[in-house]
Design an enzyme around this catalytic site. Structure first.
Site, PDB file in Angstrom:
ATOM      1  N   ASN A 164     -89.851  31.028 -46.645  1.00 42.15           N
ATOM      2  CA  ASN A 164     -91.069  31.503 -47.297  1.00 42.15           C
ATOM      3  C   ASN A 164     -90.844  31.455 -48.811  1.00 42.15           C
ATOM      4  O   ASN A 164     -90.177  32.321 -49.358  1.00 42.15           O
ATOM      5  CB  ASN A 164     -91.379  32.933 -46.828  1.00 42.15           C
ATOM      6  CG  ASN A 164     -92.617  33.505 -47.517  1.00 42.15           C
ATOM      7  OD1 ASN A 164     -93.322  32.798 -48.232  1.00 42.15           O
ATOM      8  ND2 ASN A 164     -92.879  34.784 -47.291  1.00 42.15           N
ATOM      9  N   LYS A 181     -92.919  31.948 -51.069  1.00 42.07           N
ATOM     10  CA  LYS A 181     -93.809  32.880 -51.788  1.00 42.07           C
ATOM     11  C   LYS A 181     -94.415  32.143 -52.997  1.00 42.07           C
ATOM     12  O   LYS A 181     -94.769  30.966 -52.870  1.00 42.07           O
ATOM     13  CB  LYS A 181     -93.037  34.145 -52.192  1.00 42.07           C
ATOM     14  CG  LYS A 181     -92.314  34.778 -50.987  1.00 42.07           C
ATOM     15  CD  LYS A 181     -91.756  36.137 -51.235  1.00 42.07           C
ATOM     16  CE  LYS A 181     -91.062  36.634 -49.970  1.00 42.07           C
ATOM     17  NZ  LYS A 181     -90.565  37.982 -50.094  1.00 42.07           N
ATOM     18  N   HIS A 204     -98.065  39.151 -43.955  1.00 36.35           N
ATOM     19  CA  HIS A 204     -96.825  39.455 -44.673  1.00 36.35           C
ATOM     20  C   HIS A 204     -97.014  40.796 -45.395  1.00 36.35           C
ATOM     21  O   HIS A 204     -98.115  41.113 -45.847  1.00 36.35           O
ATOM     22  CB  HIS A 204     -96.503  38.338 -45.677  1.00 36.35           C
ATOM     23  CG  HIS A 204     -95.128  38.463 -46.244  1.00 36.35           C
ATOM     24  ND1 HIS A 204     -94.831  39.352 -47.247  1.00 36.35           N
ATOM     25  CD2 HIS A 204     -93.963  37.851 -45.915  1.00 36.35           C
ATOM     26  CE1 HIS A 204     -93.528  39.267 -47.521  1.00 36.35           C
ATOM     27  NE2 HIS A 204     -92.981  38.367 -46.727  1.00 36.35           N
ATOM     28  N   GLU A 213     -96.352  41.682 -48.246  1.00 41.13           N
ATOM     29  CA  GLU A 213     -96.902  41.549 -49.605  1.00 41.13           C
ATOM     30  C   GLU A 213     -98.424  41.385 -49.543  1.00 41.13           C
ATOM     31  O   GLU A 213     -99.143  41.838 -50.425  1.00 41.13           O
ATOM     32  CB  GLU A 213     -96.223  40.366 -50.327  1.00 41.13           C
ATOM     33  CG  GLU A 213     -94.800  40.742 -50.710  1.00 41.13           C
ATOM     34  CD  GLU A 213     -93.787  39.611 -50.647  1.00 41.13           C
ATOM     35  OE1 GLU A 213     -94.178  38.436 -50.684  1.00 41.13           O
ATOM     36  OE2 GLU A 213     -92.582  39.925 -50.551  1.00 41.13           O
ATOM     37  N   GLU A 263     -89.960  42.300 -40.403  1.00 39.88           N
ATOM     38  CA  GLU A 263     -89.459  42.341 -41.773  1.00 39.88           C
ATOM     39  C   GLU A 263     -89.533  43.775 -42.300  1.00 39.88           C
ATOM     40  O   GLU A 263     -90.602  44.206 -42.787  1.00 39.88           O
ATOM     41  CB  GLU A 263     -90.305  41.439 -42.674  1.00 39.88           C
ATOM     42  CG  GLU A 263     -90.296  39.983 -42.281  1.00 39.88           C
ATOM     43  CD  GLU A 263     -90.552  39.060 -43.470  1.00 39.88           C
ATOM     44  OE1 GLU A 263     -89.710  38.198 -43.710  1.00 39.88           O
ATOM     45  OE2 GLU A 263     -91.573  39.231 -44.158  1.00 39.88           O
ATOM     46  N   GLY A 319     -86.272  41.296 -50.439  1.00 36.25           N
ATOM     47  CA  GLY A 319     -85.988  41.055 -51.851  1.00 36.25           C
ATOM     48  C   GLY A 319     -85.099  42.109 -52.492  1.00 36.25           C
ATOM     49  O   GLY A 319     -84.954  42.150 -53.709  1.00 36.25           O
ATOM     50  N   SER A 345     -83.801  39.846 -46.892  1.00 40.66           N
ATOM     51  CA  SER A 345     -82.487  39.590 -47.520  1.00 40.66           C
ATOM     52  C   SER A 345     -81.507  38.861 -46.602  1.00 40.66           C
ATOM     53  O   SER A 345     -80.322  39.165 -46.603  1.00 40.66           O
ATOM     54  CB  SER A 345     -81.874  40.895 -48.035  1.00 40.66           C
ATOM     55  OG  SER A 345     -82.682  41.451 -49.044  1.00 40.66           O
ATOM     56  N   GLY A 379     -86.745  34.507 -47.630  1.00 39.45           N
ATOM     57  CA  GLY A 379     -87.414  34.408 -48.932  1.00 39.45           C
ATOM     58  C   GLY A 379     -86.489  33.767 -49.954  1.00 39.45           C
ATOM     59  O   GLY A 379     -86.352  32.538 -50.020  1.00 39.45           O
ATOM     60  N   GLY A 380     -85.821  34.598 -50.735  1.00 42.99           N
ATOM     61  CA  GLY A 380     -84.989  34.133 -51.851  1.00 42.99           C
ATOM     62  C   GLY A 380     -84.031  33.008 -51.490  1.00 42.99           C
ATOM     63  O   GLY A 380     -83.919  32.023 -52.230  1.00 42.99           O
TER      64      GLY A 380
HETATM   65  P1  13P Z   1     -86.125  37.875 -48.952  1.00 46.42           P
HETATM   66  O1  13P Z   1     -85.340  36.981 -48.041  1.00 46.42           O
HETATM   67  O2  13P Z   1     -86.170  37.395 -50.352  1.00 46.42           O
HETATM   68  O3  13P Z   1     -85.685  39.304 -48.803  1.00 46.42           O
HETATM   69  O4  13P Z   1     -87.653  37.823 -48.442  1.00 46.42           O
HETATM   70  C1  13P Z   1     -87.926  38.025 -47.098  1.00 46.42           C
HETATM   71  C2  13P Z   1     -89.344  37.733 -46.838  1.00 46.42           C
HETATM   72  O5  13P Z   1     -90.233  38.417 -47.290  1.00 46.42           O
HETATM   73  C3  13P Z   1     -89.649  36.528 -46.047  1.00 46.42           C
HETATM   74  O6  13P Z   1     -90.991  36.488 -45.674  1.00 46.42           O
END
Ligand code: 13P
Length: 256
Positions: free
Chosen positions: A9, A11, A96, A98, A168, A174, A214, A235-236
């Site tokens: 993802n 983002k 999600h 967010e 999640e 994050g 994470s 994510g990251g």
């Molecule tokens: P991180 O892996 O950066 O924590 O993000 C997870 C996420 O929100 C994937 O949708």
């Protein structure tokens, strides 16, 4: 047997054609030959067409990060599922945290989007998870139960089988604070039990439940080793091809 699925993802962190192309050309070479993991890159809308051209005829699928619940209409600034289908998008992330927290998306709205995505043959990745305060107040199970009931309201067995669930925990997104494999597995088992009650055992056992929050190359294998963790939403660590590849390799290795 549930085939693990790794979603990257991006983002709003990666998305110019140039940087996307560079990352994906490298990833294509790294994951060539991996067959036991579904790999999906969920990129910003504006780069999806570019990505389609790069990824066609590879083992990497394309996902969007959101969509509208109608196919057309006066919804300025929104993206129709028809547009996504038309450019070769296969998966779509829905709900999600967010989107829920920053853009006030409710379970009822996510349910509408989910029904629409399924009706259009887009494969939904639906996110659920609790906030830190809820976890600390011992409310994780109540939150998860509520989200499962409301988000998956009126879904048929056939529909839920096409859906991927991403657990999640919001406190892990994050933040560098991953849930331990044991903590994550406990919630994944709980989710599966809820699905057994809502549908049946065979159906529940066929649904893929990813973990997200994470995930990094150094914790992926321990997480994916757990019986009920069927890959991850990253994510990251999905922004660079090397780190994403390490995570995909961990899923490949632990395919149960
Ligand atoms: P991180 O892996 O950066 O924590 O993000 C997870 C996420 O929100 C994937 O949708």
């Amino acid at each position: 047997m549930r085939k693990p699925i790794i979603g990257g993802n991006w983002k709003m962190n990666r998305g110019t054609p140039k940087e996307s192309k560079k990352m994906l050309e490298s990833l294509i070479l790294l994951v060539k030959g991996i067959k036991s993991v579904d790999i999906v890159i969920c990129a910003p809308f504006t780069v999806l067409t570019t990505i389609y051209e790069i990824l066609k005829n590879t083992n990497i699928k394309i996902g969007a990060q959101n969509m509208h619940f109608e196919e057309k209409g006066a919804y300025t600034g929104e993206i129709s599922p028809t547009f996504l289908k038309d450019i070769g998008v296969e998966y779509v992330i829905l709900g999600h945290s967010e989107r829920r927290d920053i853009f006030n998306e409710s379970d009822a709205l996510i349910n509408k989007k989910l029904k629409k995505a399924l009706s259009m043959d887009l494969k939904p990745i639906v996110c659920i998870g609790e906030h830190l305060e809820e976890k600390e107040a011992g409310k994780t199970n109540d939150i998860i139960k509520y989200q499962i009931n409301e988000t998956f309201k009126n879904l048929t067995k056939e529909e839920i089988l096409k859906t991927v669930i991403a657990y999640e925990p919001i406190w892990a997104i994050g933040t560098g604070k991953t849930a331990t494999p044991e903590q994550a597995e406990e919630i994944h088992i709980f989710i599966r039990e809820l699905l057994i009650r809502k549908f049946d055992k065979e159906t529940a056992n066929s649904i893929r439940i990813q973990y997200g929050g994470s995930i990094k190359p150094d914790n992926a294998e321990d997480l994916f080793n757990k019986r009920n963790i069927d890959g991850g939403l990253v994510g990251g660590a999905s922004l660079e091809s090397d780190s994403l590849f390490q995570i995909i390799k961990a899923a490949d290795k632990t395919y149960k």
